[in-house]
Design a protein around this motif. Structure first.
Motif, PDB file in Angstrom:
ATOM      1  N   GLY A  73       0.827  -1.201   0.000  1.00  0.00           N
ATOM      2  CA  GLY A  73       0.000   0.000   0.000  1.00  0.00           C
ATOM      3  C   GLY A  73       0.863   1.252   0.000  1.00  0.00           C
ATOM      4  N   GLY A  74       1.940   1.226   0.762  1.00  0.00           N
ATOM      5  CA  GLY A  74       2.879   2.341   0.771  1.00  0.00           C
ATOM      6  C   GLY A  74       3.575   2.512  -0.558  1.00  0.00           C
ATOM      7  N   LEU A  75       3.888   1.405  -1.209  1.00  0.00           N
ATOM      8  CA  LEU A  75       4.495   1.467  -2.544  1.00  0.00           C
ATOM      9  C   LEU A  75       3.542   2.125  -3.529  1.00  0.00           C
ATOM     10  CD1 LEU A  75       6.691   0.748  -4.601  1.00  0.00           C
ATOM     11  CD2 LEU A  75       5.629  -1.514  -4.791  1.00  0.00           C
ATOM     12  N   TRP A  76       2.292   1.686  -3.520  1.00  0.00           N
ATOM     13  CA  TRP A  76       1.285   2.259  -4.422  1.00  0.00           C
ATOM     14  C   TRP A  76       1.108   3.754  -4.159  1.00  0.00           C
ATOM     15  CZ3 TRP A  76      -3.732   4.102  -3.198  1.00  0.00           C
ATOM     16  CH2 TRP A  76      -4.545   4.368  -4.302  1.00  0.00           C
ATOM     17  N   PHE A  81      12.897   7.307  -2.767  1.00  0.00           N
ATOM     18  CA  PHE A  81      13.901   6.734  -1.872  1.00  0.00           C
ATOM     19  C   PHE A  81      13.492   6.800  -0.403  1.00  0.00           C
ATOM     20  CE2 PHE A  81      16.747   7.439  -5.556  1.00  0.00           C
ATOM     21  CZ  PHE A  81      17.100   6.111  -5.729  1.00  0.00           C
ATOM     22  N   GLY A  82      12.780   7.852  -0.020  1.00  0.00           N
ATOM     23  CA  GLY A  82      12.298   7.933   1.357  1.00  0.00           C
ATOM     24  C   GLY A  82      11.329   6.812   1.674  1.00  0.00           C
ATOM     25  N   ILE A 137      11.983   3.574   4.331  1.00  0.00           N
ATOM     26  CA  ILE A 137      11.053   3.325   5.444  1.00  0.00           C
ATOM     27  C   ILE A 137      10.402   1.955   5.308  1.00  0.00           C
ATOM     28  CG2 ILE A 137       8.872   4.059   6.482  1.00  0.00           C
ATOM     29  CD1 ILE A 137       9.757   6.961   5.784  1.00  0.00           C
ATOM     30  N   ARG A 138       9.902   1.641   4.105  1.00  0.00           N
ATOM     31  CA  ARG A 138       9.222   0.362   3.909  1.00  0.00           C
ATOM     32  C   ARG A 138      10.165  -0.824   4.092  1.00  0.00           C
ATOM     33  NH1 ARG A 138       7.939  -0.404  -1.019  1.00  0.00           N
ATOM     34  NH2 ARG A 138       8.901   1.449  -1.881  1.00  0.00           N
ATOM     35  N   THR A 198      10.041  -3.622   7.083  1.00  0.00           N
ATOM     36  CA  THR A 198       9.798  -4.990   6.624  1.00  0.00           C
ATOM     37  C   THR A 198      10.878  -5.952   7.105  1.00  0.00           C
ATOM     38  OG1 THR A 198       8.633  -4.177   4.682  1.00  0.00           O
ATOM     39  CG2 THR A 198       9.449  -6.432   4.581  1.00  0.00           C
ATOM     40  N   VAL A 199      12.125  -5.568   6.953  1.00  0.00           N
ATOM     41  CA  VAL A 199      13.221  -6.446   7.371  1.00  0.00           C
ATOM     42  C   VAL A 199      13.195  -6.653   8.889  1.00  0.00           C
ATOM     43  CG1 VAL A 199      15.741  -6.609   7.546  1.00  0.00           C
ATOM     44  CG2 VAL A 199      14.686  -5.957   5.391  1.00  0.00           C
ATOM     45  N   LEU A 200      12.988  -5.580   9.634  1.00  0.00           N
ATOM     46  CA  LEU A 200      12.928  -5.715  11.093  1.00  0.00           C
ATOM     47  C   LEU A 200      11.765  -6.594  11.537  1.00  0.00           C
ATOM     48  CD1 LEU A 200      13.824  -2.111  12.281  1.00  0.00           C
ATOM     49  CD2 LEU A 200      15.140  -4.202  12.654  1.00  0.00           C
ATOM     50  N   THR A 201      10.614  -6.415  10.911  1.00  0.00           N
ATOM     51  CA  THR A 201       9.457  -7.220  11.292  1.00  0.00           C
ATOM     52  C   THR A 201       9.666  -8.688  10.949  1.00  0.00           C
ATOM     53  OG1 THR A 201       8.029  -5.315  10.956  1.00  0.00           O
ATOM     54  CG2 THR A 201       6.963  -7.464  11.068  1.00  0.00           C
TER      55      THR A 201
END
Length: 99
Positions: free
Chosen positions: A22-25, A42-43, A47-48, A52-55
């Motif tokens: 959703g953030g990408l869109w 890039f921002g 963030i995304r 994502t990696v941490l989660t």
């Protein structure tokens, strides 16, 4: 490990997938009309990807079943966002043709 915990991890993955795609869109929509598209691109990517990696790291842990549950939830969130955004884009296309 019980099944209720795997369901929670699946839901975490689902929420993450909705956030990521959703953030990408949203960021692509904003970058197209923005005066600073590089910042949006890039921002949003930073963030995304960070979240994502941490989660995935914390929710997946060292158990392959948890990691698989997060991954399946993430992909389910992806398909949900694709379905919703196609519906939204189709409505906008109909409104433009009516005007």
């Amino acid at each position: 490990m019980n099944n209720s915990f795997l369901i929670i991890v699946f839901l975490v993955g689902f929420a993450l997938g909705v956030f990521f795609f959703g953030g990408l869109w949203y960021s692509v929509k904003k970058a197209v009309v923005s005066t600073k598209p590089l910042l949006w691109t890039f921002g949003s990517f930073f963030i995304r990807m960070s979240l994502t990696v941490l989660t995935f790291y914390f929710a997946g842990g060292e158990d392959w079943r948890r990691f698989l549950a997060v991954l399946i939830g993430f992909m389910a969130g992806r398909f949900t966002v694709i379905h919703i955004t196609k519906t939204i884009d189709a409505r906008h296309a109909e409104q433009k043709t009516e005007i």
